[in-house]
Scaffold this motif. Structure first.
Motif, PDB file in Angstrom:
ATOM      1  N   LEU A  88       0.768  -1.127   0.013  1.00 35.56           N
ATOM      2  CA  LEU A  88      -0.091  -0.075   0.094  1.00 35.56           C
ATOM      3  C   LEU A  88       0.722   1.126  -0.008  1.00 35.56           C
ATOM      4  CD1 LEU A  88      -3.242  -0.308   2.246  1.00 35.56           C
ATOM      5  CD2 LEU A  88      -2.916   0.507   0.052  1.00 35.56           C
ATOM      6  N   GLU A  89       1.895   1.349   0.693  1.00 39.22           N
ATOM      7  CA  GLU A  89       2.788   2.314   0.833  1.00 39.22           C
ATOM      8  C   GLU A  89       3.271   2.559  -0.683  1.00 39.22           C
ATOM      9  OE1 GLU A  89       6.587   4.050   3.669  1.00 39.22           O
ATOM     10  OE2 GLU A  89       6.716   1.867   2.896  1.00 39.22           O
ATOM     11  N   VAL A  90       3.620   1.880  -1.294  1.00 37.18           N
ATOM     12  CA  VAL A  90       4.485   2.083  -2.786  1.00 37.18           C
ATOM     13  C   VAL A  90       3.319   2.329  -3.517  1.00 37.18           C
ATOM     14  CG1 VAL A  90       5.444   0.799  -4.597  1.00 37.18           C
ATOM     15  CG2 VAL A  90       6.212   0.382  -2.375  1.00 37.18           C
ATOM     16  N   TYR A  91       2.265   1.916  -3.352  1.00 34.81           N
ATOM     17  CA  TYR A  91       0.960   2.168  -4.373  1.00 34.81           C
ATOM     18  C   TYR A  91       0.738   3.521  -4.097  1.00 34.81           C
ATOM     19  CZ  TYR A  91      -3.730   2.540  -6.546  1.00 34.81           C
ATOM     20  OH  TYR A  91      -4.588   2.995  -7.263  1.00 34.81           O
ATOM     21  N   LEU A  92       0.554   4.067  -2.823  1.00 35.84           N
ATOM     22  CA  LEU A  92       0.061   5.499  -2.632  1.00 35.84           C
ATOM     23  C   LEU A  92       1.137   6.367  -3.275  1.00 35.84           C
ATOM     24  CD1 LEU A  92      -1.389   4.795   0.949  1.00 35.84           C
ATOM     25  CD2 LEU A  92      -2.793   5.735  -1.206  1.00 35.84           C
ATOM     26  N   ASN A  93       2.426   5.872  -3.290  1.00 35.42           N
ATOM     27  CA  ASN A  93       3.376   6.742  -3.772  1.00 35.42           C
ATOM     28  C   ASN A  93       3.811   6.626  -5.076  1.00 35.42           C
ATOM     29  OD1 ASN A  93       5.155   8.399  -1.349  1.00 35.42           O
ATOM     30  ND2 ASN A  93       4.499   6.416  -0.499  1.00 35.42           N
ATOM     31  N   MET A  94       3.143   5.923  -5.869  1.00 34.15           N
ATOM     32  CA  MET A  94       3.491   5.484  -7.218  1.00 34.15           C
ATOM     33  C   MET A  94       2.138   6.113  -8.216  1.00 34.15           C
ATOM     34  SD  MET A  94       6.892   4.554  -7.295  1.00 34.15           S
ATOM     35  CE  MET A  94       7.141   3.571  -8.924  1.00 34.15           C
ATOM     36  N   ALA A  95       1.079   5.833  -7.584  1.00 34.49           N
ATOM     37  CA  ALA A  95      -0.352   5.986  -8.369  1.00 34.49           C
ATOM     38  C   ALA A  95      -0.265   7.339  -8.775  1.00 34.49           C
ATOM     39  CB  ALA A  95      -1.439   5.803  -7.639  1.00 34.49           C
ATOM     40  N   GLU A  96      -0.951   7.611 -10.106  1.00 36.85           N
ATOM     41  CA  GLU A  96      -0.997   8.927 -10.685  1.00 36.85           C
ATOM     42  C   GLU A  96      -2.533   9.436 -10.136  1.00 36.85           C
ATOM     43  OE1 GLU A  96      -0.603  10.744 -15.187  1.00 36.85           O
ATOM     44  OE2 GLU A  96      -1.591   8.737 -14.875  1.00 36.85           O
ATOM     45  N   PHE A  97      -2.512  10.897  -9.725  1.00 33.97           N
ATOM     46  CA  PHE A  97      -3.881  11.368  -9.369  1.00 33.97           C
ATOM     47  C   PHE A  97      -4.141  12.433 -10.304  1.00 33.97           C
ATOM     48  CE2 PHE A  97      -2.283   9.227  -5.522  1.00 33.97           C
ATOM     49  CZ  PHE A  97      -3.580   8.561  -5.139  1.00 33.97           C
ATOM     50  N   ASP A  98      -3.527  12.814 -10.985  1.00 32.55           N
ATOM     51  CA  ASP A  98      -3.805  13.933 -12.119  1.00 32.55           C
ATOM     52  C   ASP A  98      -2.526  14.114 -13.091  1.00 32.55           C
ATOM     53  OD1 ASP A  98      -5.029  15.858 -13.534  1.00 32.55           O
ATOM     54  OD2 ASP A  98      -4.575  17.397 -11.906  1.00 32.55           O
ATOM     55  N   GLU A  99      -2.804  14.633 -14.337  1.00 32.05           N
ATOM     56  CA  GLU A  99      -1.562  14.574 -15.250  1.00 32.05           C
ATOM     57  C   GLU A  99      -0.291  15.060 -14.649  1.00 32.05           C
ATOM     58  OE1 GLU A  99      -1.309  15.210 -19.963  1.00 32.05           O
ATOM     59  OE2 GLU A  99      -1.757  17.091 -18.715  1.00 32.05           O
ATOM     60  N   GLY A 100       0.589  14.183 -14.515  1.00 32.84           N
ATOM     61  CA  GLY A 100       1.766  14.488 -13.972  1.00 32.84           C
ATOM     62  C   GLY A 100       1.894  14.819 -12.478  1.00 32.84           C
ATOM     63  N   VAL A 101       0.998  14.386 -11.717  1.00 35.59           N
ATOM     64  CA  VAL A 101       0.908  14.418 -10.179  1.00 35.59           C
ATOM     65  C   VAL A 101       1.008  12.753  -9.765  1.00 35.59           C
ATOM     66  CG1 VAL A 101      -0.418  15.039  -8.317  1.00 35.59           C
ATOM     67  CG2 VAL A 101      -0.482  16.468 -10.282  1.00 35.59           C
ATOM     68  N   PHE A 102       2.059  12.478  -9.140  1.00 37.27           N
ATOM     69  CA  PHE A 102       2.190  11.041  -8.825  1.00 37.27           C
ATOM     70  C   PHE A 102       2.016  11.152  -7.182  1.00 37.27           C
ATOM     71  CE2 PHE A 102       3.245  11.133 -13.450  1.00 37.27           C
ATOM     72  CZ  PHE A 102       2.792   9.921 -13.818  1.00 37.27           C
ATOM     73  N   GLY A 103       1.706   9.978  -6.667  1.00 33.72           N
ATOM     74  CA  GLY A 103       1.987   9.863  -5.280  1.00 33.72           C
ATOM     75  C   GLY A 103       0.825  10.754  -4.260  1.00 33.72           C
ATOM     76  N   VAL A 104       0.532  10.331  -3.308  1.00 28.13           N
ATOM     77  CA  VAL A 104      -0.494  10.948  -2.268  1.00 28.13           C
ATOM     78  C   VAL A 104       0.073  12.522  -2.022  1.00 28.13           C
ATOM     79  CG1 VAL A 104       0.280   9.803  -0.118  1.00 28.13           C
ATOM     80  CG2 VAL A 104      -2.076  10.650  -0.614  1.00 28.13           C
ATOM     81  N   ASP A 105       1.370  12.332  -1.610  1.00 30.05           N
ATOM     82  CA  ASP A 105       1.749  13.854  -1.256  1.00 30.05           C
ATOM     83  C   ASP A 105       1.642  14.732  -2.086  1.00 30.05           C
ATOM     84  OD1 ASP A 105       3.697  15.292   0.967  1.00 30.05           O
ATOM     85  OD2 ASP A 105       4.433  15.699  -1.076  1.00 30.05           O
ATOM     86  N   ALA A 106       2.023  14.637  -3.444  1.00 29.44           N
ATOM     87  CA  ALA A 106       1.733  15.629  -4.284  1.00 29.44           C
ATOM     88  C   ALA A 106       0.309  15.830  -4.630  1.00 29.44           C
ATOM     89  CB  ALA A 106       2.474  15.304  -5.575  1.00 29.44           C
ATOM     90  N   ALA A 107      -0.558  14.853  -4.467  1.00 30.18           N
ATOM     91  CA  ALA A 107      -2.085  14.805  -4.728  1.00 30.18           C
ATOM     92  C   ALA A 107      -2.654  15.752  -3.762  1.00 30.18           C
ATOM     93  CB  ALA A 107      -2.616  13.490  -4.913  1.00 30.18           C
ATOM     94  N   ALA A 108      -2.238  15.464  -2.505  1.00 34.85           N
ATOM     95  CA  ALA A 108      -2.965  16.412  -1.287  1.00 34.85           C
ATOM     96  C   ALA A 108      -2.596  17.831  -1.541  1.00 34.85           C
ATOM     97  CB  ALA A 108      -2.302  15.711  -0.044  1.00 34.85           C
ATOM     98  N   HIS A 109      -1.462  18.101  -1.851  1.00 30.52           N
ATOM     99  CA  HIS A 109      -0.811  19.391  -2.181  1.00 30.52           C
ATOM    100  C   HIS A 109      -1.649  20.041  -3.145  1.00 30.52           C
ATOM    101  CE1 HIS A 109       2.250  18.536   0.989  1.00 30.52           C
ATOM    102  NE2 HIS A 109       2.307  19.576   1.349  1.00 30.52           N
ATOM    103  N   HIS A 110      -1.711  19.360  -4.396  1.00 30.53           N
ATOM    104  CA  HIS A 110      -2.315  19.612  -5.561  1.00 30.53           C
ATOM    105  C   HIS A 110      -3.522  20.268  -5.628  1.00 30.53           C
ATOM    106  CE1 HIS A 110      -2.791  19.932  -9.910  1.00 30.53           C
ATOM    107  NE2 HIS A 110      -3.801  18.920  -9.705  1.00 30.53           N
ATOM    108  N   TYR A 111      -4.534  19.275  -4.941  1.00 30.11           N
ATOM    109  CA  TYR A 111      -5.936  19.484  -4.973  1.00 30.11           C
ATOM    110  C   TYR A 111      -6.428  20.338  -3.726  1.00 30.11           C
ATOM    111  CZ  TYR A 111      -6.593  16.137  -8.698  1.00 30.11           C
ATOM    112  OH  TYR A 111      -6.519  15.430  -9.701  1.00 30.11           O
ATOM    113  N   PHE A 112      -5.576  20.065  -2.515  1.00 26.88           N
ATOM    114  CA  PHE A 112      -6.347  20.810  -1.349  1.00 26.88           C
ATOM    115  C   PHE A 112      -5.151  21.744  -0.497  1.00 26.88           C
ATOM    116  CE2 PHE A 112      -8.337  16.327  -1.859  1.00 26.88           C
ATOM    117  CZ  PHE A 112      -9.320  16.542  -2.076  1.00 26.88           C
ATOM    118  N   GLY A 113      -3.952  21.663  -1.102  1.00 30.22           N
ATOM    119  CA  GLY A 113      -2.915  22.480  -0.483  1.00 30.22           C
ATOM    120  C   GLY A 113      -2.731  22.208   1.133  1.00 30.22           C
TER     121      GLY A 113
END
Length: 242
Positions: A159-184
């Motif tokens: 799960l840790e690897v999945y959450l860090n490798m999954a794509e959440f938007d174009e060019g946005v990979f991983g839950v850290d980038a996604a949380a900042h990208h969508y919700f700041g």
């Protein structure tokens, strides 16, 4: 003096000196299988202690876009509801299968192949080691590597690897980038609703948005919130939660 007579080679000896291509082929095939098994074991074993830097698809997107947004974050620094949300959204039987969800596969076959049956483990193998696409070569490699990953990695590590490798938007990979990208915010601050919205954009992140959800994404997020609460209550999250 006794005269020496030369012996003609027997038919058996002559036969043994002939080349035997089948034996040669079997020998090299066996060596190839051993080498492949060694490579797979090394590739999966190394990532039990080393975090993957990138994958083939991630690298191809970086080359296409010029840059991507991705920052590795440890499992303990991710809100627990995020892990439950992706399990509820993508693989509700994650804790009970060995890499392949046979019930989901049967359901997909009965539905005529119109719905997916890939587990989170299969997606991790694809995102980390392989490429995207529906080629038989990729599917065969995925089928070989998935049970090895299940054997070598813990469920929490998968799960840790999945959450860090999954794509959440174009060019946005991983839950850290996604949380900042969508919700700041950081991934440790995600609410139940925000985690469900992030999980709802999977597996079509280029067509869905967590910050501007359409009606389909809102409905899916509601179902994911219910599912995340359910798997927590019935014990299906026990394999990855402390």
């Amino acid at each position: 003096m006794a005269r020496r007579t030369s012996r003609k080679p027997t038919r058996r000896r002559a036969a043994s000196s002939r080349p035997q291509p089948l034996r040669w082929l079997r020998r090299w095939l066996f060596r190839l299988i051993l080498l492949s098994a060694g490579i797979i074991l090394f590739a999966t074993g190394i990532y039990t202690i080393v975090n993957p830097i990138t994958g083939i698809y991630m690298k191809s997107e970086e080359l296409r876009l010029g840059s991507i947004d991705q920052e590795w974050v440890d499992f303990d620094a991710i809100a627990p509801v995020m892990a439950r949300s992706v399990v509820a959204a993508e693989d509700a039987n994650f804790c009970t299968h060995w890499g392949f969800d046979m019930a989901a596969i049967r359901t997909a076959i009965e539905a005529g192949g119109n719905r997916g049956a890939s587990t989170l483990t299969q997606q991790v193998v694809k995102n980390t080691y392989l490429w995207h696409g529906r080629t038989w070569t990729r599917k065969a490699l995925e089928a070989l590597m998935t049970p090895v990953v299940e054997l070598v990695w813990s469920k929490q590590r998968i799960l840790e690897v999945y959450l860090n490798m999954a794509e959440f938007d174009e060019g946005v990979f991983g839950v850290d980038a996604a949380a900042h990208h969508y919700f700041g915010i950081g991934p440790d601050q995600l609410s139940d609703r925000q985690a469900a919205l992030l999980a709802a954009v999977l597996p079509s992140p280029k067509q869905r948005s967590a910050s501007r959800p359409n009606e389909f994404v809102r409905r899916r997020a509601n179902a994911i919130m219910d599912g995340a609460a359910t798997i927590r209550a019935d014990g299906r999250a026990a394999c990855f939660e402390d």
